[in-house]
Scaffold this active site. Structure first.
Site, PDB file in Angstrom:
ATOM      1  N   GLU A 103      -5.883  -0.600  -7.112  1.00 43.22           N
ATOM      2  CA  GLU A 103      -4.936   0.329  -7.726  1.00 43.22           C
ATOM      3  C   GLU A 103      -3.867  -0.494  -8.442  1.00 43.22           C
ATOM      4  O   GLU A 103      -3.200  -1.324  -7.829  1.00 43.22           O
ATOM      5  CB  GLU A 103      -4.294   1.218  -6.668  1.00 43.22           C
ATOM      6  CG  GLU A 103      -5.265   2.224  -6.057  1.00 43.22           C
ATOM      7  CD  GLU A 103      -4.632   3.071  -4.971  1.00 43.22           C
ATOM      8  OE1 GLU A 103      -4.901   4.281  -4.937  1.00 43.22           O
ATOM      9  OE2 GLU A 103      -3.870   2.517  -4.145  1.00 43.22           O
ATOM     10  N   SER A 136       0.817  -1.212   0.000  1.00 43.73           N
ATOM     11  CA  SER A 136       0.000   0.000   0.000  1.00 43.73           C
ATOM     12  C   SER A 136       0.848   1.258   0.000  1.00 43.73           C
ATOM     13  O   SER A 136       0.345   2.340  -0.274  1.00 43.73           O
ATOM     14  CB  SER A 136      -0.924   0.010   1.226  1.00 43.73           C
ATOM     15  OG  SER A 136      -0.158  -0.006   2.416  1.00 43.73           O
ATOM     16  N   HIS A 154      -2.851  -3.194  -5.662  1.00 46.45           N
ATOM     17  CA  HIS A 154      -3.220  -2.806  -4.302  1.00 46.45           C
ATOM     18  C   HIS A 154      -4.714  -3.011  -4.092  1.00 46.45           C
ATOM     19  O   HIS A 154      -5.541  -2.186  -4.491  1.00 46.45           O
ATOM     20  CB  HIS A 154      -2.838  -1.348  -4.033  1.00 46.45           C
ATOM     21  CG  HIS A 154      -3.201  -0.887  -2.664  1.00 46.45           C
ATOM     22  ND1 HIS A 154      -3.600   0.407  -2.376  1.00 46.45           N
ATOM     23  CD2 HIS A 154      -3.252  -1.557  -1.476  1.00 46.45           C
ATOM     24  CE1 HIS A 154      -3.869   0.505  -1.092  1.00 46.45           C
ATOM     25  NE2 HIS A 154      -3.672  -0.675  -0.531  1.00 46.45           N
ATOM     26  N   ASN A 190      -4.242   6.532  -0.786  1.00 43.30           N
ATOM     27  CA  ASN A 190      -3.519   6.828   0.450  1.00 43.30           C
ATOM     28  C   ASN A 190      -2.817   8.178   0.407  1.00 43.30           C
ATOM     29  O   ASN A 190      -2.635   8.826   1.442  1.00 43.30           O
ATOM     30  CB  ASN A 190      -2.514   5.721   0.751  1.00 43.30           C
ATOM     31  CG  ASN A 190      -3.193   4.456   1.242  1.00 43.30           C
ATOM     32  OD1 ASN A 190      -4.381   4.460   1.530  1.00 43.30           O
ATOM     33  ND2 ASN A 190      -2.456   3.377   1.325  1.00 43.30           N
TER      34      ASN A 190
END
Length: 386
Positions: free
Chosen positions: A236, A203, A224, A274
């Site tokens: 992702e 991540s 991800h 993120n």
């Protein structure tokens, strides 16, 4: 990505179009002058778009094109962002390395999509427990005995990486430690067949570091998944500067077969979700730390004011204060922006074991144990929403 990865009602660019880019620029300048933080100034892109009359829904065109001025209806359907060059290769058998929550969730997703899956754990007990976890999850979802048997017939387990030699795609979901992942990718490079794609579920770590531990960086990519993998729609797909177009095209096609929404992105710390989410959580904790608002009021404000499915303080508890701290530290190290420095409250939460849901005590419990909040933290829910 933000809709599928965070459950937001709208993505940030659609939200800017709805607010009005000129309004956003004015508000950002006001905040910048008040706080003096260079990161708060409106970006050059926003300023140039406003100068060109691209104001969003009000002008009929902003980051998106609309049917008419003052319309929220898009002029044309959004292009599929996952359409890229490259020829997808067939993926017939998938390997998943790991035995934790993410590994079993990812294995379940592939199994339910019809892929034969080989789960590889470090020990026979861990491998067996991982298989049992997948079966238990299927049962909790209400599948019948025959349906579970059909899915689990495609699942096999092993403890040796050599068992992955016939897999077309191997997904690692081991501990978030770069040294461990690099060692694993070097081992996978030795045992996996030529042309097999090696994917990491990291991540926040650089995918290129995993790729360069192999002799085939063109076959390495980031996948991800979001937790819990069987529920969350987003994947992702992070390509490095060495990832081939065919590798990316193959993974995008696989994601569609899984019933997931892939979003292609570059290999950068935090990827997309993120990179936006954790600075937001840090800012939210800063407001609480500075006595501006209490956690309940802030959570209510972001739900009622922005339509977010969950408030930031509760989300810190769900994600885990330790995970939040680790990701922010990586973002701070990578980009050097001072506002990414984790706030003291977050560091205190981790130091005292108030990690959130997994520790059964989080932000609110920590604040209660610390004593009465400062007088400045008197904002009510109604005041916070306003």
């Amino acid at each position: 990505a933000m809709r599928h990865g965070c459950g937001f009602r709208e993505g940030p660019l659609r939200m800017l179009d709805a607010v009005g880019l000129d309004t956003a620029v004015d508000a950002l300048w006001a905040l910048y002058r008040r706080r003096g933080q260079t990161d708060g100034a409106p970006t050059l892109l926003l300023r140039r778009m406003v100068a060109a009359g691209l104001l969003g829904e009000a002008s009929g065109r902003g980051f998106h094109a609309y049917r008419a001025a003052h319309s929220a209806e898009l002029a044309t359907p959004a292009r599929r962002p996952e359409t890229h060059r490259g020829i997808p290769h067939p993926v017939r058998r998938v390997g998943v390395v790991g035995s934790g929550t993410m590994a079993t969730g990812i294995a379940e997703v592939f199994l339910c999509a019809g892929y034969p899956v080989l789960l590889v754990g470090r020990t026979p007990d861990k491998s067996a427990a991982a298989r049992d976890a997948v079966e238990g999850s299927l049962r909790s979802r209400g599948l019948t005995g025959d349906e579970i048997a059909d899915v689990m017939a495609r699942c096999s387990v092993a403890t040796a990486l050599t068992a992955l030699s016939e897999c077309d795609l191997v997904v690692e979901a081991v501990v978030e430690d770069l040294a461990v992942k690099r060692a694993l990718f070097a081992a996978l490079d030795r045992v996996c067949r030529s042309g097999a794609i090696l994917a990491t579920t990291t991540s926040s770590l650089p995918v290129i570091e995993c790729a360069m531990a192999t002799s085939r960086p063109e076959d390495v990519i980031g996948m991800h998944f979001f937790n819990p993998a069987p529920v969350m729609n987003l994947v992702e797909v992070a390509s490095t500067v060495r990832t081939s177009d065919d590798t990316q095209a193959t993974i995008l096609a696989v994601c569609h077969r899984l019933g997931k929404q892939p979003t292609a992105c570059a290999d950068r710390t935090g990827f997309l979700v993120n990179a936006l989410l954790f600075p937001y959580l840090n800012d939210a904790l800063r407001l609480v730390q500075d006595g501006i608002v209490d956690p309940a009021a802030l959570d209510t404000a972001m739900r009622a004011g922005c339509g977010f499915p969950v408030g930031p303080i509760r989300l810190v508890d769900v994600v885990g204060a330790d995970v939040t701290l680790a990701v922010l530290r990586r973002l701070r190290e990578e980009f050097g922006r001072p506002e990414l420095e984790p706030v003291g409250l977050l560091r205190d939460l981790v130091a005292t074991g108030h990690l959130g849901r997994k520790a059964r005590r989080g932000v609110r419990e920590y604040l209660r144990s610390r004593g009465p909040a400062p007088a400045a933290a008197a904002a009510t829910v109604e005041e916070a929403v306003a």
